[in-house]
Design a protein around this motif. Structure first.
Motif, short mmCIF file in Angstrom:
data_model
loop_
_atom_site.label_atom_id
_atom_site.label_comp_id
_atom_site.label_asym_id
_atom_site.label_seq_id
_atom_site.Cartn_x
_atom_site.Cartn_y
_atom_site.Cartn_z
N SER A 226 0.77 -1.32 0.04
CA SER A 226 -0.09 -0.02 0.05
C SER A 226 0.86 1.14 -0.14
CB SER A 226 -0.98 0.02 1.19
OG SER A 226 -1.86 -1.04 0.95
N MET A 227 1.98 1.18 0.86
CA MET A 227 2.80 2.37 0.84
C MET A 227 3.47 2.74 -0.50
SD MET A 227 4.59 2.04 4.57
CE MET A 227 5.62 3.57 4.46
N ASP A 228 3.87 1.60 -1.13
CA ASP A 228 4.63 1.63 -2.55
C ASP A 228 3.72 2.20 -3.49
OD1 ASP A 228 7.00 0.94 -1.16
OD2 ASP A 228 6.98 -1.15 -1.79
N LYS A 229 2.60 1.67 -3.62
CA LYS A 229 1.54 1.85 -4.47
C LYS A 229 1.16 3.33 -4.45
CE LYS A 229 -2.66 0.26 -6.50
NZ LYS A 229 -3.86 -0.75 -6.33
N GLY A 230 1.00 3.62 -2.97
CA GLY A 230 0.37 5.02 -2.86
C GLY A 230 1.32 6.16 -2.78
N LYS A 231 2.85 5.83 -2.74
CA LYS A 231 3.87 6.51 -2.60
C LYS A 231 4.02 7.21 -1.40
CE LYS A 231 4.66 7.13 -7.60
NZ LYS A 231 4.92 8.00 -8.73
N PHE A 232 3.68 6.69 -0.39
CA PHE A 232 3.41 7.13 0.99
C PHE A 232 4.93 7.05 1.38
CE2 PHE A 232 -0.80 5.79 0.88
CZ PHE A 232 -1.51 6.68 1.66
N GLY A 233 5.30 8.08 2.46
CA GLY A 233 6.54 8.15 2.93
C GLY A 233 6.79 9.65 3.30
N PHE A 234 8.15 9.81 3.91
CA PHE A 234 8.72 11.19 4.18
C PHE A 234 9.30 11.90 3.18
CE2 PHE A 234 9.78 9.03 8.40
CZ PHE A 234 8.86 9.95 9.28
N LEU A 235 8.98 13.23 2.73
CA LEU A 235 9.81 13.93 1.91
C LEU A 235 11.18 13.88 2.01
CD1 LEU A 235 7.29 17.09 1.94
CD2 LEU A 235 7.61 15.64 -0.07
N PRO A 236 11.82 13.73 1.04
CA PRO A 236 13.44 13.93 1.36
C PRO A 236 13.65 14.94 1.67
CG PRO A 236 12.98 12.87 -0.75
CD PRO A 236 11.61 13.34 -0.19
N ALA A 237 14.46 15.27 2.93
CA ALA A 237 14.98 16.45 3.39
C ALA A 237 16.24 16.89 2.82
CB ALA A 237 15.20 16.38 4.89
N THR A 238 17.03 16.06 2.34
CA THR A 238 18.30 16.48 1.90
C THR A 238 18.65 14.99 1.02
OG1 THR A 238 20.74 17.40 2.24
CG2 THR A 238 19.72 15.70 3.91
N THR A 239 20.10 15.29 0.39
CA THR A 239 20.52 14.34 -0.36
C THR A 239 22.27 14.11 0.10
OG1 THR A 239 21.20 15.73 -2.01
CG2 THR A 239 19.14 14.22 -2.11
N GLY A 240 22.84 13.22 -0.26
CA GLY A 240 24.52 12.96 -0.34
C GLY A 240 24.97 12.72 1.04
N LEU A 241 24.08 11.95 1.82
CA LEU A 241 24.47 11.52 3.18
C LEU A 241 25.01 10.14 3.26
CD1 LEU A 241 21.47 12.48 5.27
CD2 LEU A 241 23.48 13.91 4.52
N GLN A 242 26.19 9.76 2.03
CA GLN A 242 26.78 8.72 2.01
C GLN A 242 27.78 8.28 3.02
OE1 GLN A 242 26.12 10.70 -0.73
NE2 GLN A 242 24.79 9.31 -1.88
N ASP A 243 28.23 9.32 3.66
CA ASP A 243 29.26 9.08 4.82
C ASP A 243 28.52 9.04 5.86
OD1 ASP A 243 31.21 9.06 2.76
OD2 ASP A 243 31.47 11.08 2.77
N LEU A 244 27.63 8.95 6.20
CA LEU A 244 26.70 8.97 7.57
C LEU A 244 26.29 7.52 7.96
CD1 LEU A 244 25.89 10.68 9.96
CD2 LEU A 244 23.69 11.18 8.71
N LYS A 245 26.45 7.08 8.96
CA LYS A 245 25.83 5.93 9.56
C LYS A 245 24.69 6.22 10.55
CE LYS A 245 26.89 1.39 11.61
NZ LYS A 245 27.98 0.49 11.93
#
Length: 302
Positions: A226-245
């Motif tokens: 249901s989430m995937d079909k309806g595109k439910f989720g958080f809005l992306p707040a930023t990008t480029g966090l590959q160096d963060l755990k």
């Protein structure tokens, strides 16, 4: 006689050839060492802790017969401090560059809480590291965190935690350092809500509440579909966090909703991936004794 001379010569050549092979560098081993060094096995540790001081910590609103939420938080914080102190103790002072600090969003209006948070910021390098300062890490965190939660509970002003804005405005600049193992630990029940940040684009939001999950009818067995079909989720707040755990601790859904914890975790998992975080763990609420092992393993994992 000639036969014996030929045999001796052959043996000598074999020995020399063997020695040459032994002395040759192991290209695979050298490659593995270079790869290990490239991955930064011995990188410095930059540990950030975000505290969700919303009404989730209120024992009157959310009582627990086993252990109150704020008491669990205090146990988690102690484990984090012990793990950081252990790391610092194992690091040579000459090469030391380790950091541990505390964050909130929005910043508390309480001057007392802000002063306590300042005491909980540690920056160690060869100029500032002393045995006394290193030994003070855990005692300071235990003492200051206890006082901090006492103040928050006494003031009883729970306006919510704006974790979305924290990621948008602060994580990149304040939680990620070059040549470091950057670890962000978030103590929260998984719901994100702040009255001044209620963005919504389609079925993507900057917040997550029990009411939103109920209205979207996601608390059911096929929630993921249901989430995937309806595109439910958080809005992306930023990008480029590959160096963060990222380690999220304390997911605590409302009682009587069997799939709510899974829905919350999927919100977080999808969100972190969208922002570039590939190394993350999301844990439910648990006793500090059990969480201690998980915390220390994650922080010791290089």
């Amino acid at each position: 006689m000639e036969k014996y001379k030929y045999a001796a010569l052959l043996a000598a050549v074999t020995v020399i050839s063997s020695c040459q092979n032994c002395c040759k560098p192991d290209n695979k081993a050298t490659k593995d060492q270079n790869t290990t060094a490239h991955k930064g096995v011995n990188k410095h540790l930059n540990l950030s802790i975000f505290l969700d001081l919303s009404d989730r910590i209120d024992p009157k609103k959310y009582p627990s017969q086993t252990m109150e939420v704020y008491q669990r938080d205090l146990g988690y914080i102690k484990s984090l401090a012990e793990a950081f102190q252990d790391h610092v103790n194992k690091t040579k002072i000459s090469s030391m560059n380790e950091t541990m600090q505390l964050f909130f969003e929005p910043e508390p209006k309480s001057q007392e809480i802000n002063e306590l948070a300042k005491k909980m910021k540690f920056i160690f390098n060869k100029s500032t590291a002393t045995p006394q300062m290193i030994a003070s890490i855990t005692p300071e965190y235990v003492s200051s965190s206890q006082k901090l939660y006492q103040v928050a509970l006494r003031e009883n002003k729970f306006i919510g935690a704006d974790i979305w804005t924290f990621f948008k405005n602060k994580v990149k600049d304040q939680c990620i350092l070059p040549d470091h193992r950057n670890v962000l630990v978030i103590l929260t029940d998984g719901y994100i809500y702040h009255q001044e940040n209620l963005l919504k684009v389609g079925n993507q939001t900057s917040y997550l509440s029990p009411e939103l999950i109920r209205a979207a009818q996601l608390n059911k067995a096929d929630f993921a579909e249901s989430m995937d079909k309806g595109k439910f989720g958080f809005l992306p707040a930023t990008t480029g966090l590959q160096d963060l755990k990222v380690l999220v601790i304390g997911i605590n859904p409302q009682k009587g909703k069997p799939f709510e914890e899974d829905v919350i975790k999927k919100y977080w998992e999808d969100w972190l991936k969208q922002m570039g975080v590939s190394d993350y763990q999301i844990k439910g609420v648990d006793l500090p004794t059990y969480m201690d092992t998980i915390i220390k393993k994650i922080l010791a994992d290089k």
